[in-house]
Design a protein around this motif. Structure first.
Motif, short mmCIF file in Angstrom:
data_model
loop_
_atom_site.label_atom_id
_atom_site.label_comp_id
_atom_site.label_asym_id
_atom_site.label_seq_id
_atom_site.Cartn_x
_atom_site.Cartn_y
_atom_site.Cartn_z
N CYS A 53 0.93 -1.12 -0.08
CA CYS A 53 0.03 0.17 -0.04
C CYS A 53 1.00 1.21 0.15
O CYS A 53 2.02 1.25 0.23
CB CYS A 53 -0.91 -0.06 1.22
SG CYS A 53 -0.16 0.16 2.74
N SER A 58 -4.95 12.80 2.17
CA SER A 58 -6.48 12.52 1.67
C SER A 58 -7.35 13.48 2.84
O SER A 58 -7.29 13.09 4.12
CB SER A 58 -7.14 11.26 1.83
OG SER A 58 -8.50 11.23 1.41
N ALA A 63 -3.55 8.94 5.09
CA ALA A 63 -4.36 7.76 4.54
C ALA A 63 -3.38 6.71 3.84
O ALA A 63 -2.47 6.84 3.26
CB ALA A 63 -5.32 8.20 3.58
N PHE A 65 -3.35 4.09 0.83
CA PHE A 65 -4.28 3.69 -0.56
C PHE A 65 -3.47 2.54 -0.96
O PHE A 65 -2.39 1.82 -0.87
CB PHE A 65 -3.54 4.85 -1.49
CG PHE A 65 -4.30 5.98 -1.25
CD1 PHE A 65 -5.38 6.53 -1.97
CD2 PHE A 65 -3.84 7.06 -0.48
CE1 PHE A 65 -6.08 7.78 -1.97
CE2 PHE A 65 -4.65 8.14 0.03
CZ PHE A 65 -5.74 8.65 -0.59
N GLU A 66 -4.36 1.75 -1.89
CA GLU A 66 -4.09 0.56 -2.52
C GLU A 66 -2.88 0.60 -3.39
O GLU A 66 -1.78 -0.20 -3.67
CB GLU A 66 -5.11 -0.30 -3.29
CG GLU A 66 -4.96 -1.50 -3.79
CD GLU A 66 -6.14 -2.32 -4.09
OE1 GLU A 66 -5.90 -3.35 -4.73
OE2 GLU A 66 -7.18 -1.57 -4.20
N SER A 70 -4.12 5.11 -6.79
CA SER A 70 -5.57 5.19 -6.17
C SER A 70 -6.25 6.38 -5.76
O SER A 70 -5.53 7.21 -5.32
CB SER A 70 -5.55 4.30 -5.15
OG SER A 70 -5.03 2.88 -5.51
N ARG A 71 -7.24 6.74 -6.19
CA ARG A 71 -8.12 7.89 -5.93
C ARG A 71 -8.78 7.89 -4.54
O ARG A 71 -8.84 8.78 -4.14
CB ARG A 71 -9.05 8.13 -7.18
CG ARG A 71 -8.41 8.78 -8.50
CD ARG A 71 -9.59 8.89 -9.26
NE ARG A 71 -8.87 9.31 -10.70
CZ ARG A 71 -8.62 10.21 -11.29
NH1 ARG A 71 -8.81 11.45 -10.24
NH2 ARG A 71 -8.33 10.72 -12.26
N GLU A 72 -9.32 6.58 -4.28
CA GLU A 72 -9.85 6.36 -3.14
C GLU A 72 -9.17 5.63 -1.86
O GLU A 72 -8.62 4.62 -2.23
CB GLU A 72 -11.41 5.68 -3.25
CG GLU A 72 -12.59 6.30 -4.07
CD GLU A 72 -12.82 7.67 -3.23
OE1 GLU A 72 -13.16 7.63 -2.13
OE2 GLU A 72 -13.08 8.75 -4.03
N PRO A 73 -9.06 6.18 -0.80
CA PRO A 73 -8.30 5.67 0.29
C PRO A 73 -9.04 4.50 0.74
O PRO A 73 -10.31 4.38 0.76
CB PRO A 73 -8.26 6.78 1.28
CG PRO A 73 -9.12 7.65 1.17
CD PRO A 73 -9.67 7.51 -0.27
N LEU A 74 -8.06 3.30 1.05
CA LEU A 74 -8.55 2.23 1.86
C LEU A 74 -8.99 2.59 3.45
O LEU A 74 -10.08 2.29 3.79
CB LEU A 74 -7.38 1.11 1.94
CG LEU A 74 -7.00 0.65 0.47
CD1 LEU A 74 -5.74 -0.05 0.68
CD2 LEU A 74 -8.19 -0.17 0.04
N ARG A 75 -8.26 3.42 3.82
CA ARG A 75 -8.70 3.88 5.43
C ARG A 75 -7.86 5.43 5.60
O ARG A 75 -6.47 5.44 5.21
CB ARG A 75 -7.96 3.03 6.05
CG ARG A 75 -8.38 3.30 7.50
CD ARG A 75 -8.22 2.29 8.53
NE ARG A 75 -9.27 1.33 8.39
CZ ARG A 75 -9.36 -0.08 8.96
NH1 ARG A 75 -8.64 -0.30 10.05
NH2 ARG A 75 -10.27 -0.90 8.78
N VAL A 76 -8.40 6.11 6.02
CA VAL A 76 -7.87 7.63 6.50
C VAL A 76 -7.76 7.49 7.85
O VAL A 76 -8.63 7.06 8.85
CB VAL A 76 -8.76 8.63 6.26
CG1 VAL A 76 -8.32 10.12 6.47
CG2 VAL A 76 -9.28 8.72 4.75
#
Length: 113
Positions: A53, A58, A63, A65-66, A70-76
């Motif tokens: 990762c 973010s 955060a 990210f995969e 990646s645009r959307e984080p896995l976890r913030v």
């Protein structure tokens, strides 16, 4: 004479309060020179192929990210970028590749303290 001394002392104290307040306000702003420490970051970037990762920014927070794109984080996380040292902030903004869960936990612990 006594009233003049009191007025002078009051003006002196008011000036000191204004000066102290202005310095405190300047100290609250984040430093502008968040330059990337290349000698440290390059060691991380060289291992990007095996990354599980990436730590990036973010919404003003660190955060996970995969991938690097990646645009959307896995976890913030709750770690705010504004509270980081300038070098750490620059590295997170560039994206830190993470090779293992243990390394991820160590990095988050370091950034959070």
């Amino acid at each position: 004479m006594k009233i003049r001394l009191r007025i002078a002392l009051l003006l002196l104290l008011a000036g000191a309060a204004v000066f102290t307040g202005a310095e405190a306000w300047r100290g609250l702003r984040a430093p502008e020179d968040a330059s990337l420490p290349h000698e440290i970051y390059d060691a991380y970037a060289a291992r990007a192929e095996g990354a599980i990762c990436y730590l990036r920014e973010s919404g003003g927070r660190v955060a996970g990210f995969e991938t690097a794109r990646s645009r959307e984080p896995l976890r913030v996380t709750g770690i705010e970028l504004k509270n980081l040292r300038s070098a750490d902030r620059a590295m997170v903004q560039a994206g830190i590749p993470v090779l293992s869960r243990q390394e991820l936990l160590l990095l988050l612990e370091d950034l959070g303290s």
